[in-house]
Design an enzyme around this catalytic site. Sequence first.
Site, PDB file in Angstrom:
ATOM      1  N   CYS A  44       0.830  -1.207   0.000  1.00 27.97           N
ATOM      2  CA  CYS A  44       0.000   0.000   0.000  1.00 27.97           C
ATOM      3  C   CYS A  44       0.872   1.268   0.000  1.00 27.97           C
ATOM      4  O   CYS A  44       1.534   1.557  -0.983  1.00 27.97           O
ATOM      5  CB  CYS A  44      -0.969  -0.040   1.179  1.00 27.97           C
ATOM      6  SG  CYS A  44      -2.415   1.018   0.969  1.00 27.97           S
ATOM      7  N   HIS A  67      -3.876  -5.243  -0.041  1.00 30.01           N
ATOM      8  CA  HIS A  67      -3.592  -5.803   1.287  1.00 30.01           C
ATOM      9  C   HIS A  67      -3.685  -7.319   1.259  1.00 30.01           C
ATOM     10  O   HIS A  67      -4.771  -7.887   1.426  1.00 30.01           O
ATOM     11  CB  HIS A  67      -4.586  -5.246   2.317  1.00 30.01           C
ATOM     12  CG  HIS A  67      -4.285  -3.851   2.749  1.00 30.01           C
ATOM     13  ND1 HIS A  67      -3.622  -3.554   3.920  1.00 30.01           N
ATOM     14  CD2 HIS A  67      -4.548  -2.666   2.158  1.00 30.01           C
ATOM     15  CE1 HIS A  67      -3.487  -2.240   4.037  1.00 30.01           C
ATOM     16  NE2 HIS A  67      -4.045  -1.678   2.981  1.00 30.01           N
ATOM     17  N   GLU A  90      -2.863  -9.391   3.522  1.00 29.17           N
ATOM     18  CA  GLU A  90      -3.292  -9.956   4.805  1.00 29.17           C
ATOM     19  C   GLU A  90      -4.808 -10.069   4.864  1.00 29.17           C
ATOM     20  O   GLU A  90      -5.370 -10.848   5.636  1.00 29.17           O
ATOM     21  CB  GLU A  90      -2.761  -9.120   5.974  1.00 29.17           C
ATOM     22  CG  GLU A  90      -3.565  -7.900   6.349  1.00 29.17           C
ATOM     23  CD  GLU A  90      -3.457  -6.757   5.355  1.00 29.17           C
ATOM     24  OE1 GLU A  90      -4.221  -5.780   5.474  1.00 29.17           O
ATOM     25  OE2 GLU A  90      -2.590  -6.835   4.468  1.00 29.17           O
TER      26      GLU A  90
END
Length: 394
Positions: free
Chosen positions: A267, A352, A354
């Site tokens: 990001c 992202h 995750e």
Amino acid sequence: MIRKERAILALEDGTVYRGYAFGHRGETVGEVVFNTSMTGYQEIMTDPSYNGQIVTITYPHVGNYGVAIYDMESNKPYVRGFISREFSGDYSNHRAQQSLEAFMQQYGVVSIQGIDTRALVRRLRTGGVVKGVIAHRSYTHPEDPYGEFTPAEEQVYVQRARDHQDIDGHDMTREVTTPLPYAFPTLRHGKRVVLMDFGIKHTIIERLSEVGIEPIVVPAHTTPAQIMALQPHGLFLSNGPGDPAPLEYAHKTAWELMGLLPTFGICLGHQILGLAAGGQTFKMKFGHRGGNQPVKNLLTGNVEITSQNHGYAVDIDSIPNGAFVATHVNLNDQTLEGMAHSRYPVFSVQYHPEASPGPHDSRYLFDRFIEEIDAFDGANGTPVEKASAGRLGV
């Protein structure tokens, strides 16, 4: 009939939406954006990347499963405000400890419900993100919380939105980064990696730990010398809020360490790497925020559904001499979603992996990072190519 306290959302373009108060009673100002996720409101609220922003949730009903301490992405909410068509006052979930409204009141999150969020999102998609103010009648008129705001009062808040400082050109990471370094506890010894905290989410640290990394989180202003003194096996550049351009100290650190350590950026960290290599970033019209963004992996041809939260993007064509090559692209608008350095073990993605909240299609990237670390044979001094190429890192 239940009477509801009045509230307004006043935008800098002069538009005023009238609704009802929710959460902490007061007023707040920030950049109004929207997120298309159907769940994960707590993770969104506590993501430091939303610092300075008022978030509109496009899903019409928010709060029905309450709030759980396990779903915090930081130690508190960072959103400036929250907007929903309807917030639920009740919740039902065996993991929850409190209602969403109690959580908002505890942490001072000012919110509004009952407005036409579809119309608001269409306005943001058409005209781009704008600054706005949420104001509660009970805060400005405690003696008459159910009355309407007058046109003159509404225009005062429109002007307040116009006068608010833009996110563009402003360093937002200073408000979210850790003040001191800390080590994340792990169950097993692994490769030591320094995580530069520009607004890192807890889940990112946990995912890195799961693949065999010993994370050491350091403040955003940590110098290259301080990082190398920790004798790390790798470097991670985290997510974070706002415009990446003012973070010149981070560009410098990323540039000086490029090629000396295997590096992974997510990001804001992705954008910092682009700027460090001499490239440019640009502000998107309304950004990518949600858990349903389609991204094509140019190396495999696979399409991943990803979780995203960003309002700026890297122009890979602006990076001199092909230092980075594109590895991922957004299938909605063709913007860059991932890149890798042409010589060094340095790569990054705009989204992202995750995925908290969101799909898990991209978690392989954490495994790729540990593979890069394991394959790296060390670096002594400055790489030859870098020493001869100067500032641009090619």
